[in-house]
Design a protein around this motif. Structure first.
Motif, PDB file in Angstrom:
ATOM      1  N   ARG A 151      40.790  -8.951  55.224  1.00 20.31           N
ATOM      2  CA  ARG A 151      41.440  -7.753  55.754  1.00 20.31           C
ATOM      3  C   ARG A 151      41.210  -6.548  54.854  1.00 20.31           C
ATOM      4  N   ASP A 152      41.258  -6.753  53.554  1.00 17.43           N
ATOM      5  CA  ASP A 152      41.092  -5.633  52.622  1.00 17.43           C
ATOM      6  C   ASP A 152      39.751  -4.942  52.836  1.00 17.43           C
ATOM      7  N   GLU A 153      38.695  -5.718  52.997  1.00 17.13           N
ATOM      8  CA  GLU A 153      37.376  -5.117  53.210  1.00 17.13           C
ATOM      9  C   GLU A 153      37.324  -4.364  54.538  1.00 17.13           C
ATOM     10  N   ALA A 154      37.951  -4.924  55.560  1.00 16.69           N
ATOM     11  CA  ALA A 154      37.963  -4.246  56.858  1.00 16.69           C
ATOM     12  C   ALA A 154      38.678  -2.912  56.780  1.00 16.69           C
ATOM     13  N   PHE A 155      39.827  -2.888  56.089  1.00 15.31           N
ATOM     14  CA  PHE A 155      40.593  -1.647  55.983  1.00 15.31           C
ATOM     15  C   PHE A 155      39.925  -0.638  55.054  1.00 15.31           C
ATOM     16  N   LEU A 159      37.954   0.232  59.421  1.00 15.45           N
ATOM     17  CA  LEU A 159      39.284   0.431  59.994  1.00 15.45           C
ATOM     18  C   LEU A 159      40.081   1.544  59.328  1.00 15.45           C
ATOM     19  N   ARG A 160      39.545   2.135  58.273  1.00 12.04           N
ATOM     20  CA  ARG A 160      40.304   3.187  57.591  1.00 12.04           C
ATOM     21  C   ARG A 160      40.331   4.466  58.413  1.00 12.04           C
ATOM     22  N   THR A 161      41.347   5.284  58.162  1.00 10.29           N
ATOM     23  CA  THR A 161      41.482   6.562  58.850  1.00 10.29           C
ATOM     24  C   THR A 161      40.257   7.429  58.581  1.00 10.29           C
ATOM     25  N   GLY A 162      39.726   8.033  59.642  1.00 10.46           N
ATOM     26  CA  GLY A 162      38.606   8.950  59.483  1.00 10.46           C
ATOM     27  C   GLY A 162      37.270   8.404  59.923  1.00 10.46           C
ATOM     28  N   THR A 163      37.179   7.080  60.115  1.00 11.74           N
ATOM     29  CA  THR A 163      35.916   6.534  60.596  1.00 11.74           C
ATOM     30  C   THR A 163      35.800   6.756  62.102  1.00 11.74           C
ATOM     31  N   ARG A 164      34.615   6.555  62.618  1.00  6.80           N
ATOM     32  CA  ARG A 164      34.423   6.771  64.059  1.00  6.80           C
ATOM     33  C   ARG A 164      35.103   5.699  64.896  1.00  6.80           C
TER      34      ARG A 164
END
Length: 282
Positions: A151-155, A159-164
């Motif tokens: 999950r950490d790598e995904a976020f 999945l982080r704010t600002g990606t497409r």
């Protein structure tokens, strides 16, 4: 050992409500709060398990909200304890939030599916009936597909704010939510208010406004708070006569947080119980 912030499979934890209580009991926790995102669906199962393991259970939820006092919207999470789960205003808002979380997840999965081997069925395979769906379940689907390690790598990436791939979701106004929790006989505490590594945090003036609306406390002792942040939040709590809590924000294997790694003192729990409508189940 009092831990007032944990999650089960009713939202984005990896342990069932019953297993969550068992894990807490085995770790020496004497009183546990179940605080799944925008839902009370895990309460009954957790209550049955609490009786079996002779652990006190504080029934609650972590309610998503938006603070708009700064000229922009900043997401905040409010831990609502010991409130009437049938209160119509609060039920309406949490249901709307859950519905929009699901729609948002569908949009994000569709965007991710353009570049990665992930489908909506893959996400559903990571949930149970009635689960409040969120980005952690998308992360779990990406892990299962071999796209990321955890999950950490995904976020930290897609999945982080600002990606497409990121899509926002509806959340009610924070001041209105504090008032709604109080109207439902509950006790609202601001969860991890200084966790700036997660994104933008609200200024002190917003905490002051929430306190004026009925906020009961600040979750000060939390893994995502530095020692300096904890000191600052304690000073704010003292100046505003707010309770100070500490909690693990345990998600099972979904996060590195360990149950009981931060705790709340008995006097604060007593104050929460005095303000709430429901009793602690024992």
């Amino acid at each position: 050992m009092i831990d007032l912030h944990t999650h089960s499979t009713a939202s984005d934890g990896t342990d069932s409500p019953a297993r969550l209580v068992e894990v807490a009991a085995l770790a020496g926790i004497k009183t546990l709060a179940i605080t799944d995102h925008d839902t009370t669906s895990g309460w009954a199962e957790a209550a049955e398990s609490a009786g079996r393991f002779q652990i006190g259970l504080v029934r609650g939820a972590e309610i998503s909200a938006i603070a708009r006092t700064t000229g922009w919207g900043t997401g905040v999470h409010l831990l609502a304890y010991l409130y009437d789960p049938t209160h119509p205003d609060l039920v309406a808002e949490t249901e709307r939030t859950r519905d929009d979380r699901t729609s948002r997840a569908r949009r994000m999965v569709a965007l991710l599916g353009e570049d990665y081997p992930i489908t909506w069925d893959d996400l559903l395979a990571q949930t149970q009936a009635g689960t409040t769906i969120g980005r952690p379940h998308i992360a779990d689907a990406l892990v299962a597909a071999g796209v990321v390690r955890d999950r950490d790598e995904a976020f930290a990436t897609m999945l982080r704010t600002g990606t497409r791939y990121y899509v926002g979701h509806y959340a009610p106004d924070a001041v209105a939510t504090v008032k709604a929790v109080r109207a439902a006989g509950g006790v609202p505490v601001f969860a991890h208010p200084g966790a700036d590594a997660r994104g933008r945090v609200v200024p002190d003036s917003t905490i002051e406004e929430l306190a004026a609306a009925g906020l009961a406390g600040l979750e000060v002792d939390h893994r995502d708070h530095t020692p300096d942040t904890r000191r600052r939040l304690r000073e704010i709590a003292q100046s505003l006569d707010l309770l100070v809590t500490g909690s693990s924000d345990f998600h099972g294997s979904g996060k590195r947080n360990l149950i009981g790694e931060n705790t709340t003192v008995p006097e604060v729990l007593e104050a929460i119980v005095e303000q709430g409508t429901l009793e602690v189940l024992r």
